[in-house]
Design a protein around this motif. Structure first.
Motif, PDB file in Angstrom:
ATOM      1  N   HIS A 120       0.724  -1.151  -0.026  1.00 39.25           N
ATOM      2  CA  HIS A 120       0.037  -0.110  -0.102  1.00 39.25           C
ATOM      3  C   HIS A 120       0.837   1.227  -0.064  1.00 39.25           C
ATOM      4  O   HIS A 120       0.413   2.258  -0.628  1.00 39.25           O
ATOM      5  CB  HIS A 120      -1.090  -0.168   1.328  1.00 39.25           C
ATOM      6  CG  HIS A 120      -1.672   1.256   1.218  1.00 39.25           C
ATOM      7  ND1 HIS A 120      -2.632   1.654   0.402  1.00 39.25           N
ATOM      8  CD2 HIS A 120      -1.655   2.251   2.314  1.00 39.25           C
ATOM      9  CE1 HIS A 120      -3.379   2.819   0.889  1.00 39.25           C
ATOM     10  NE2 HIS A 120      -2.702   2.941   1.804  1.00 39.25           N
ATOM     11  N   THR A 121       1.797   1.272   0.791  1.00 39.79           N
ATOM     12  CA  THR A 121       2.800   2.335   0.875  1.00 39.79           C
ATOM     13  C   THR A 121       3.553   2.581  -0.336  1.00 39.79           C
ATOM     14  O   THR A 121       3.786   3.906  -0.698  1.00 39.79           O
ATOM     15  CB  THR A 121       3.867   2.108   1.938  1.00 39.79           C
ATOM     16  OG1 THR A 121       3.044   1.930   3.226  1.00 39.79           O
ATOM     17  CG2 THR A 121       4.685   3.442   2.187  1.00 39.79           C
ATOM     18  N   LEU A 122       3.807   1.517  -1.126  1.00 41.48           N
ATOM     19  CA  LEU A 122       4.496   1.765  -2.537  1.00 41.48           C
ATOM     20  C   LEU A 122       3.729   2.217  -3.182  1.00 41.48           C
ATOM     21  O   LEU A 122       4.109   2.949  -4.208  1.00 41.48           O
ATOM     22  CB  LEU A 122       4.965   0.274  -2.842  1.00 41.48           C
ATOM     23  CG  LEU A 122       5.722   0.136  -4.304  1.00 41.48           C
ATOM     24  CD1 LEU A 122       6.943   0.884  -4.404  1.00 41.48           C
ATOM     25  CD2 LEU A 122       5.919  -1.321  -4.516  1.00 41.48           C
ATOM     26  N   ASP A 123       2.548   1.925  -3.555  1.00 45.10           N
ATOM     27  CA  ASP A 123       1.365   2.693  -4.389  1.00 45.10           C
ATOM     28  C   ASP A 123       1.475   4.034  -3.877  1.00 45.10           C
ATOM     29  O   ASP A 123       1.064   4.931  -5.078  1.00 45.10           O
ATOM     30  CB  ASP A 123       0.125   1.977  -4.235  1.00 45.10           C
ATOM     31  CG  ASP A 123      -0.040   0.584  -4.774  1.00 45.10           C
ATOM     32  OD1 ASP A 123       0.950   0.501  -5.805  1.00 45.10           O
ATOM     33  OD2 ASP A 123      -0.933  -0.151  -4.433  1.00 45.10           O
ATOM     34  N   LEU A 124       1.454   4.556  -2.683  1.00 50.25           N
ATOM     35  CA  LEU A 124       1.550   5.743  -2.395  1.00 50.25           C
ATOM     36  C   LEU A 124       2.466   6.441  -2.775  1.00 50.25           C
ATOM     37  O   LEU A 124       2.547   7.600  -3.305  1.00 50.25           O
ATOM     38  CB  LEU A 124       1.323   6.060  -0.781  1.00 50.25           C
ATOM     39  CG  LEU A 124      -0.148   5.445  -0.094  1.00 50.25           C
ATOM     40  CD1 LEU A 124      -0.089   5.816   1.455  1.00 50.25           C
ATOM     41  CD2 LEU A 124      -1.370   6.372  -0.891  1.00 50.25           C
ATOM     42  N   LYS A 163       5.062  14.137   4.991  1.00 47.45           N
ATOM     43  CA  LYS A 163       5.053  13.615   6.229  1.00 47.45           C
ATOM     44  C   LYS A 163       3.502  13.405   6.779  1.00 47.45           C
ATOM     45  O   LYS A 163       3.072  12.714   7.462  1.00 47.45           O
ATOM     46  CB  LYS A 163       5.529  14.898   7.080  1.00 47.45           C
ATOM     47  CG  LYS A 163       5.903  14.371   8.752  1.00 47.45           C
ATOM     48  CD  LYS A 163       6.812  15.434   9.322  1.00 47.45           C
ATOM     49  CE  LYS A 163       7.208  14.941  10.534  1.00 47.45           C
ATOM     50  NZ  LYS A 163       8.056  15.723  11.479  1.00 47.45           N
ATOM     51  N   GLU A 164       2.882  14.222   6.287  1.00 46.55           N
ATOM     52  CA  GLU A 164       1.168  14.239   6.322  1.00 46.55           C
ATOM     53  C   GLU A 164       0.460  12.852   5.895  1.00 46.55           C
ATOM     54  O   GLU A 164      -0.289  12.510   6.746  1.00 46.55           O
ATOM     55  CB  GLU A 164       0.548  15.366   5.435  1.00 46.55           C
ATOM     56  CG  GLU A 164      -1.000  15.081   5.374  1.00 46.55           C
ATOM     57  CD  GLU A 164      -1.646  16.140   4.517  1.00 46.55           C
ATOM     58  OE1 GLU A 164      -2.505  15.932   4.077  1.00 46.55           O
ATOM     59  OE2 GLU A 164      -1.003  17.338   4.144  1.00 46.55           O
ATOM     60  N   VAL A 165       1.000  12.343   5.171  1.00 41.66           N
ATOM     61  CA  VAL A 165       0.616  10.925   4.810  1.00 41.66           C
ATOM     62  C   VAL A 165       1.347   9.779   5.189  1.00 41.66           C
ATOM     63  O   VAL A 165       1.181   8.584   4.798  1.00 41.66           O
ATOM     64  CB  VAL A 165       0.202  10.824   3.160  1.00 41.66           C
ATOM     65  CG1 VAL A 165      -0.966  11.776   2.669  1.00 41.66           C
ATOM     66  CG2 VAL A 165       1.484  10.987   2.503  1.00 41.66           C
ATOM     67  N   GLY A 166       2.364   9.888   5.895  1.00 41.71           N
ATOM     68  CA  GLY A 166       3.096   8.909   6.850  1.00 41.71           C
ATOM     69  C   GLY A 166       4.311   8.417   5.762  1.00 41.71           C
ATOM     70  O   GLY A 166       4.974   7.273   6.224  1.00 41.71           O
ATOM     71  N   LEU A 167       4.691   9.214   4.646  1.00 44.85           N
ATOM     72  CA  LEU A 167       5.953   8.882   3.895  1.00 44.85           C
ATOM     73  C   LEU A 167       7.169   9.302   4.381  1.00 44.85           C
ATOM     74  O   LEU A 167       7.725  10.240   3.921  1.00 44.85           O
ATOM     75  CB  LEU A 167       5.831   9.323   2.438  1.00 44.85           C
ATOM     76  CG  LEU A 167       4.741   8.675   1.866  1.00 44.85           C
ATOM     77  CD1 LEU A 167       4.275   9.252   0.418  1.00 44.85           C
ATOM     78  CD2 LEU A 167       4.399   7.014   1.769  1.00 44.85           C
ATOM     79  N   TRP A 168       7.615   8.747   5.670  1.00 35.94           N
ATOM     80  CA  TRP A 168       8.650   9.320   6.485  1.00 35.94           C
ATOM     81  C   TRP A 168       9.573   8.212   7.326  1.00 35.94           C
ATOM     82  O   TRP A 168       8.998   7.065   7.735  1.00 35.94           O
ATOM     83  CB  TRP A 168       8.023  10.069   7.655  1.00 35.94           C
ATOM     84  CG  TRP A 168       8.815  10.972   8.335  1.00 35.94           C
ATOM     85  CD1 TRP A 168       9.446  10.989   9.684  1.00 35.94           C
ATOM     86  CD2 TRP A 168       9.326  12.210   8.193  1.00 35.94           C
ATOM     87  NE1 TRP A 168      10.205  12.023   9.810  1.00 35.94           N
ATOM     88  CE2 TRP A 168      10.043  12.894   8.796  1.00 35.94           C
ATOM     89  CE3 TRP A 168       9.186  13.150   6.861  1.00 35.94           C
ATOM     90  CZ2 TRP A 168      10.650  14.095   8.808  1.00 35.94           C
ATOM     91  CZ3 TRP A 168       9.710  14.433   6.685  1.00 35.94           C
ATOM     92  CH2 TRP A 168      10.375  14.854   7.582  1.00 35.94           C
ATOM     93  N   ASN A 169      10.898   8.497   7.146  1.00 35.95           N
ATOM     94  CA  ASN A 169      11.890   7.566   7.816  1.00 35.95           C
ATOM     95  C   ASN A 169      11.436   5.975   7.277  1.00 35.95           C
ATOM     96  O   ASN A 169      11.761   5.232   8.136  1.00 35.95           O
ATOM     97  CB  ASN A 169      11.787   7.621   9.337  1.00 35.95           C
ATOM     98  CG  ASN A 169      12.526   8.823   9.838  1.00 35.95           C
ATOM     99  OD1 ASN A 169      13.278   9.665   9.062  1.00 35.95           O
ATOM    100  ND2 ASN A 169      12.044   9.075  11.048  1.00 35.95           N
TER     101      ASN A 169
END
Length: 510
Positions: A45-49, A91-97
């Protein structure tokens, strides 16, 4: 989050990204079958984001980034506002670290090296994504303290002026930037509690940037035992003298700390125990940025690549990482995962070059000798070879990432070397084909191809030149020579017995 980014035409919310396929396969659907079962549903899911974010927000912002840098000397004091807007979005959508692997570090987002490698491929398709998620190294341009006084201008930049204060805050987007990624890994793995509190925590928060200083101008730094930067113990301090160069990010005022490798025991008979690593605040007295280097004519402002002079720079002994003589141990632990990150981003660059190639050769206005470009056999061959080479290189890189996940970087040296050597070479080959398809335009500023080639070419030198890795791989493979010769001898003996058993005589087939 800037409304100008959020409300850009054609940009939907990232929350809708995974389900919005628009008739095309998503990034998670394109994960190679051989590793698909190693990727969690959350990572998919994160990869698609990430794909959505890069394709629809970062790539369109690339020209804006270049426009906001400006011209002349101001390029080294301005930080494009579009970067901070995209960082806030990430950062808002959680793409962090996302880079810190879950099986080795507790501070990251909970992904494996393999999962992050898949994400890094898409980040490699955009210069803005590179800055937003894993930009090249960071470093402070002046040896004085910095106060990032942000004066927002109508042109959309923020002006960083230099003052003798220590106030400096700057967010940094998905927070997966090199050399910050490697430096955070060093601090997380080897740093003590005080070092982690002072430096790792603000790096993880994206409040500051960092630099990694190893390469030197006066020696062949591909052999790290040659480095000469002196670190002399004097009471409760170390005194540093010498120089480093190709310190990527040296023009960026957001960098506040250097991770520096030098020699604390130059006479130690074990040449791999002479080196140590010190944490050096970027505003320490005695540090001078001598000049900025260019890469094939590109200055890479505002972060740049600095030549740094240390003149009796004094830092507390408490800034020593792990202990004296542990430099090689630290550096080996740092460079392995970073090479995978660079390699996978190279795959992304190759994919982007192939996309530009396909767009060019399918342009009906581009005809040569009565044919559209994609009707020429050589062009179709280039396209086919590019797809083969990209897909093969991707598997090499993912295999190395999986091997690191299985154990650690030290046990995956062969796989890391394979990825480090192959991926940039493939990317350079594909970019060069795309340049040929564009002709003169391909070497100009009208496409991203020339800049992509210049940046990718550096990866054949960065983190150890290809020749060093090939030599190590060759030696490792050559160790099996005697074993293989013995195996062939025994097989020949069995063959001779079989000939005797069946009443045949050995003779040449020629």
């Amino acid at each position: 989050m800037s409304s100008s980014v959020r409300n850009s035409p054609g940009v939907t919310t990232l929350a809708e990204a995974a389900g919005n396929k628009r008739g095309a396969s998503t990034a998670s659907q394109n994960i190679p079958l051989l590793v698909r079962d190693k990727v969690s549903e959350r990572a998919k899911h994160t990869l698609d984001l990430v794909e959505k974010f890069v394709e629809e927000e970062c790539i369109p912002a690339d020209p804006v980034f270049l426009a906001q840098i400006g011209q002349g000397d101001q390029r080294w004091s301005r930080h494009p506002r579009v970067i901070d807007d995209l960082k806030a979005r990430a950062k808002e959508v959680g793409l962090w670290n996302m880079f810190l692997p879950k099986n080795h570090y507790k501070e990251g987002a909970g992904f494996t090296n393999l999962e992050y490698g898949l994400m890094a491929e898409y980040m490699g398709k955009s210069r803005v994504a590179s800055e937003v998620s894993y930009a090249q190294a960071c470093f402070k341009v002046a040896h004085s303290s910095v106060d990032a006084v942000e004066t927002e201008k109508t042109q959309g930049f923020r002006d960083y002026s230099f003052f003798d204060t220590d106030n400096y805050l700057s967010p940094k987007a998905m927070n997966c930037a090199a050399p910050d990624t490697g430096n955070m890994e060093v601090l997380a793995k080897y740093g003590n509690d005080a070092q982690q509190e002072q430096w790792l925590k603000p790096l993880l928060n994206g409040d500051i940037r960092s630099a990694f200083l190893m390469t030197e101008p006066g020696v062949a730094s591909s052999d790290a035992t040659n480095i000469t930067l002196g670190m002399k113990k004097e009471g409760n301090d170390y005194i540093i003298n010498g120089s480093k160069w190709w310190s990527s990010g040296a023009g960026d005022p957001r960098c506040m700390v250097y991770i520096v490798m030098g020699k604390t025991d130059p006479t130690n008979q074990n040449v791999h125990k002479q080196q140590s690593v010190l944490i050096v605040p970027a505003n320490t007295k005695g540090i001078t940025v001598e000049r900025m280097m260019s890469v094939y004519g590109y200055d890479d402002a505002p972060h740049g690549h600095g030549h740094i002079i240390f003149n009796n720079v004094r830092v507390p002994a408490a800034n020593l990482v792990l202990g004296e003589g542990r430099g090689f141990e630290i550096i080996q632990g740092r460079l392995g995962p970073g090479r995978i990150h660079h390699a996978m981003r190279s795959i992304g660059a190759a994919e982007k070059a192939l996309e530009w190639m396909l767009a060019r050769v399918n342009d009906s206005s581009r005809k040569t000798f009565g044919k559209q470009l994609n009707e020429h056999g050589v062009i179709l061959e280039w396209i086919a070879k590019s797809r083969l080479e990209i897909d093969a290189a991707r598997l090499i890189v993912l295999n190395a990432a999986a091997k690191i996940d299985e154990s650690d970087a030290k046990s995956a040296l062969k796989e890391i070397a394979e990825a480090k050597v192959l991926a940039p070479q493939v990317a350079l080959t594909v970019i060069d084909r795309a340049v040929q398809c564009f002709g003169a335009a391909g070497v100009s500023q009208d496409t991203p191809l020339a800049s992509m080639w210049a940046q990718t070419r550096t990866l054949r030198i960065a983190d150890g030149p290809d020749e060093v890795h090939l030599q190590q791989m060759g030696r490792s493979e050559d160790k099996y020579g005697e074993v293989i010769a013995e195996r062939l001898r025994k097989q020949k003996q069995v063959t001779e017995k079989l000939f005797q058993h069946y009443g045949l005589s050995l003779k040449s087939n020629l």
